[in-house]
Scaffold this motif. Sequence first.
Motif, PDB file in Angstrom:
ATOM      1  N   LEU A 440      42.278 -40.279  31.869  1.00 30.57           N
ATOM      2  CA  LEU A 440      42.681 -39.027  31.242  1.00 30.57           C
ATOM      3  C   LEU A 440      41.737 -37.901  31.661  1.00 30.57           C
ATOM      4  CD1 LEU A 440      44.335 -37.334  29.277  1.00 30.57           C
ATOM      5  CD2 LEU A 440      42.886 -38.208  27.414  1.00 30.57           C
ATOM      6  N   SER A 441      40.453 -38.198  31.651  1.00 32.20           N
ATOM      7  CA  SER A 441      39.481 -37.187  32.062  1.00 32.20           C
ATOM      8  C   SER A 441      39.697 -36.774  33.508  1.00 32.20           C
ATOM      9  CB  SER A 441      38.056 -37.725  31.897  1.00 32.20           C
ATOM     10  OG  SER A 441      37.120 -36.812  32.408  1.00 32.20           O
ATOM     11  N   LEU A 442      39.971 -37.762  34.357  1.00 34.68           N
ATOM     12  CA  LEU A 442      40.232 -37.469  35.766  1.00 34.68           C
ATOM     13  C   LEU A 442      41.464 -36.585  35.905  1.00 34.68           C
ATOM     14  CD1 LEU A 442      39.603 -37.952  38.749  1.00 34.68           C
ATOM     15  CD2 LEU A 442      40.946 -40.064  38.605  1.00 34.68           C
ATOM     16  N   ALA A 443      42.501 -36.896  35.155  1.00 32.16           N
ATOM     17  CA  ALA A 443      43.733 -36.108  35.228  1.00 32.16           C
ATOM     18  C   ALA A 443      43.498 -34.681  34.739  1.00 32.16           C
ATOM     19  CB  ALA A 443      44.832 -36.777  34.396  1.00 32.16           C
ATOM     20  N   ILE A 444      42.751 -34.535  33.655  1.00 31.67           N
ATOM     21  CA  ILE A 444      42.474 -33.200  33.115  1.00 31.67           C
ATOM     22  C   ILE A 444      41.632 -32.396  34.092  1.00 31.67           C
ATOM     23  CG2 ILE A 444      41.226 -31.960  31.308  1.00 31.67           C
ATOM     24  CD1 ILE A 444      42.168 -34.093  29.346  1.00 31.67           C
ATOM     25  N   GLN A 445      40.588 -33.032  34.650  1.00 33.04           N
ATOM     26  CA  GLN A 445      39.757 -32.332  35.621  1.00 33.04           C
ATOM     27  C   GLN A 445      40.590 -31.863  36.809  1.00 33.04           C
ATOM     28  OE1 GLN A 445      36.734 -31.377  35.259  1.00 33.04           O
ATOM     29  NE2 GLN A 445      36.271 -32.447  33.373  1.00 33.04           N
ATOM     30  N   GLN A 446      41.480 -32.718  37.254  1.00 34.14           N
ATOM     31  CA  GLN A 446      42.317 -32.363  38.403  1.00 34.14           C
ATOM     32  C   GLN A 446      43.279 -31.237  38.042  1.00 34.14           C
ATOM     33  OE1 GLN A 446      41.692 -33.640  41.256  1.00 34.14           O
ATOM     34  NE2 GLN A 446      43.278 -32.544  42.392  1.00 34.14           N
ATOM     35  N   SER A 447      43.746 -31.224  36.807  1.00 28.53           N
ATOM     36  CA  SER A 447      44.715 -30.223  36.382  1.00 28.53           C
ATOM     37  C   SER A 447      44.070 -28.862  36.125  1.00 28.53           C
ATOM     38  CB  SER A 447      45.441 -30.702  35.124  1.00 28.53           C
ATOM     39  OG  SER A 447      46.275 -29.697  34.613  1.00 28.53           O
ATOM     40  N   LEU A 448      42.900 -28.890  35.473  1.00 32.27           N
ATOM     41  CA  LEU A 448      42.292 -27.632  35.045  1.00 32.27           C
ATOM     42  C   LEU A 448      41.563 -26.910  36.168  1.00 32.27           C
ATOM     43  CD1 LEU A 448      40.874 -28.515  31.529  1.00 32.27           C
ATOM     44  CD2 LEU A 448      43.092 -27.609  32.147  1.00 32.27           C
ATOM     45  N   THR A 449      40.821 -27.690  36.967  1.00 33.87           N
ATOM     46  CA  THR A 449      39.983 -27.090  38.025  1.00 33.87           C
ATOM     47  C   THR A 449      39.365 -25.787  37.543  1.00 33.87           C
ATOM     48  OG1 THR A 449      41.885 -25.933  38.994  1.00 33.87           O
ATOM     49  CG2 THR A 449      41.340 -28.098  39.891  1.00 33.87           C
ATOM     50  N   SER A 450      38.632 -25.891  36.420  1.00 35.15           N
ATOM     51  CA  SER A 450      38.108 -24.691  35.765  1.00 35.15           C
ATOM     52  C   SER A 450      36.830 -24.183  36.382  1.00 35.15           C
ATOM     53  CB  SER A 450      37.856 -24.994  34.280  1.00 35.15           C
ATOM     54  OG  SER A 450      36.803 -25.937  34.154  1.00 35.15           O
ATOM     55  N   GLY A 451      36.071 -25.058  37.048  1.00 32.18           N
ATOM     56  CA  GLY A 451      34.775 -24.643  37.566  1.00 32.18           C
ATOM     57  C   GLY A 451      33.703 -24.617  36.495  1.00 32.18           C
ATOM     58  N   ASP A 452      34.045 -25.031  35.263  1.00 32.49           N
ATOM     59  CA  ASP A 452      33.075 -24.994  34.175  1.00 32.49           C
ATOM     60  C   ASP A 452      32.380 -26.330  33.975  1.00 32.49           C
ATOM     61  OD1 ASP A 452      31.869 -23.644  31.872  1.00 32.49           O
ATOM     62  OD2 ASP A 452      33.018 -25.074  30.670  1.00 32.49           O
ATOM     63  N   GLU A 453      32.842 -27.381  34.665  1.00 35.38           N
ATOM     64  CA  GLU A 453      32.276 -28.698  34.452  1.00 35.38           C
ATOM     65  C   GLU A 453      30.905 -28.812  35.129  1.00 35.38           C
ATOM     66  OE1 GLU A 453      34.251 -27.654  37.443  1.00 35.38           O
ATOM     67  OE2 GLU A 453      35.734 -28.818  36.325  1.00 35.38           O
ATOM     68  N   PRO A 454      30.094 -29.796  34.725  1.00 36.42           N
ATOM     69  CA  PRO A 454      28.819 -30.030  35.400  1.00 36.42           C
ATOM     70  C   PRO A 454      29.044 -30.362  36.872  1.00 36.42           C
ATOM     71  CG  PRO A 454      28.904 -31.200  33.308  1.00 36.42           C
ATOM     72  CD  PRO A 454      30.280 -30.675  33.569  1.00 36.42           C
ATOM     73  N   PRO A 455      28.049 -30.121  37.733  1.00 40.42           N
ATOM     74  CA  PRO A 455      28.241 -30.325  39.173  1.00 40.42           C
ATOM     75  C   PRO A 455      28.272 -31.790  39.593  1.00 40.42           C
ATOM     76  CG  PRO A 455      26.008 -29.591  38.706  1.00 40.42           C
ATOM     77  CD  PRO A 455      26.759 -29.500  37.417  1.00 40.42           C
ATOM     78  N   VAL A 456      27.990 -32.719  38.660  1.00 37.42           N
ATOM     79  CA  VAL A 456      28.001 -34.147  38.980  1.00 37.42           C
ATOM     80  C   VAL A 456      28.875 -34.864  37.952  1.00 37.42           C
ATOM     81  CG1 VAL A 456      26.653 -36.242  39.326  1.00 37.42           C
ATOM     82  CG2 VAL A 456      25.681 -34.019  39.941  1.00 37.42           C
ATOM     83  N   MET A 457      29.828 -35.687  38.428  1.00 35.57           N
ATOM     84  CA  MET A 457      30.643 -36.482  37.518  1.00 35.57           C
ATOM     85  C   MET A 457      30.562 -37.941  37.935  1.00 35.57           C
ATOM     86  SD  MET A 457      33.980 -34.138  36.680  1.00 35.57           S
ATOM     87  CE  MET A 457      34.220 -35.053  35.172  1.00 35.57           C
ATOM     88  N   ILE A 458      30.372 -38.816  36.948  1.00 33.42           N
ATOM     89  CA  ILE A 458      30.243 -40.251  37.191  1.00 33.42           C
ATOM     90  C   ILE A 458      31.349 -40.956  36.421  1.00 33.42           C
ATOM     91  CG2 ILE A 458      28.733 -42.262  36.966  1.00 33.42           C
ATOM     92  CD1 ILE A 458      26.354 -40.334  37.018  1.00 33.42           C
ATOM     93  N   PHE A 459      32.106 -41.803  37.136  1.00 32.90           N
ATOM     94  CA  PHE A 459      33.225 -42.516  36.521  1.00 32.90           C
ATOM     95  C   PHE A 459      32.951 -44.016  36.550  1.00 32.90           C
ATOM     96  CE2 PHE A 459      35.088 -38.523  37.810  1.00 32.90           C
ATOM     97  CZ  PHE A 459      35.944 -38.212  36.767  1.00 32.90           C
TER      98      PHE A 459
END
Length: 556
Positions: A440-459
């Motif tokens: 879900l997080s991956l889908a939201i990140q892909q959908s929003l592409t807000s640029g507000d997230e931290p520069p590193v994501m770990i799944f």
Amino acid sequence: MLRALTIRGLAVIEKLDLEFHPGLSVFSGETGAGKSILVGAIGLVLGNRATQNLIRRDAERAEITLECDPTARPEARAWLEQHEFDLDDGLLLRRVISRSGSSRAYINDTPASAGTLREIGQQLIEIHGQQEHQRLLRRDQQRIILDAACKHGKSLAALADCYQRWSEMRTRLDALSGDAERHAQALSLLKFQVEELNALGLEDGTYEDLDARQHTLAGADELKALCEELINTLYEHDEHAEYARLAAAADRLEQAAQIDPKLEPARELLPQAMNCVEEAVGLLRAALDRIDLDPESLAEVEQRLGAIHDLARKHQVAPRELWQQAQGLNEKLEQWQSPEYDAEALAEEVARLEQDYLGLAQKVHQARAKTAKRVSGQVTEILQQLGMPHSEFWIEVSHDPQRTFGPNGLDEIDYRLATGPGQNPGPISAIASGGELSRLSLAIQQSLTSGDEPPVMIFDEVDAGIGGGAAEIVGQLLAQLAERLQVLCVTHLPQVAVQAHHQYCVRKHGGVRTEVALLDREGRVEELARMLSGVEKTRTAREHAEALLQHSHGSA
């Protein structure tokens, strides 16, 4: 981005020095090899709870050091500079866990609390998996993510500013209207206090000047007697005065020097002593001329000092601070007598600000509702491609003008999910499993592409329970996300691993020691073949792995 990770004595890891690279990096290996320990280690250095059972059996302590580059996140760099952390050589986050159960944290070798690590870590790194560092579960973060997608920062700033002004005016009005009689009494007391203090004519240094003046006047009689006594002793007592005795001694020493020339230096000293006595007597006579025997002035000074001490005790301040107290109360009285403390005028201003706030809150709500509908559809479509064919995601935005005013408006944001056919969407905290939440997080990140997230994501667990085409889509989405972020992913699926720019293999030796190696192309083929066929790597599996690498976006 992350530069390097160093681990000593943690669980099955004896010693590990790992360098990271931009883009998408995956960690693969057999079940139980220790892949998730790497994610756990990063979590520890970001302030997660640490216990002594995490320490390797043959080690005295566990130590994890994470080297980061905060330049991609201006907010993080500003936070570090504000807290006076030196950034010349980048950023080092370190956590040490001892056998006693205690742990120590450091930022660039400066001691820090685990909470401080967590505060800076959340600005740089987001971990998805096993319920750690998951912003999606927090209502405030759900709102922040949606607002970033709305791109209505100016409207939000105007709303927060309006709320702040309304809150200040409302608090002031409540204080006036809630107890008008009490306010009138307080104002009357304040006026009396100001008049009483102003009557003293205080300025900065008044008390110190009066205190010094009182000390001089009170000691005038004693000082006069002492000066006269000293003048007589030194100069005016005939042959018994010190000056006369020095003169006689100088004559005798001159005779002695004629007999013994070596006494000439001693003879030269006595005239100097006589000069010093004359200078001292001159200073004493000048002091006598300055002495002011003025009982009336003394009484006046002591009266003013007494008044200052009395009011200082009343206001519970030091006498020298009474002038500051007078200034503060004068300013307070001026404020209380201003139009801002006019209850009728304040009520009109509060009503105007309330209407402004409601209008701004409605504007923000409309933007949120419109964006929520669009994002909900996009995320649902992506989730159904990610091995959740019956899922439905919905961002619920409820607006209530009767809700208590706040800086973020009158909306409640709730991320809801249904994972099975015919289910009604429920809160994601109650519905989504670890793997589902990661997807879900991956889908939201892909959908929003807000640029507000931290520069590193770990799944971690992002591909749990999926395979085939859905797994390939997960890998493609991670690779797309890695075009603007540094992405690390623990995976057991070759369809995901093959999309990576870099692949690390996690192996356990002898069941007690975990090692991690960055794979070259040949190594990737071998590891992908293992992932495809299991322990026995067949020729077909190798050929399949080679083909996957050849055609994947992540091949190098």
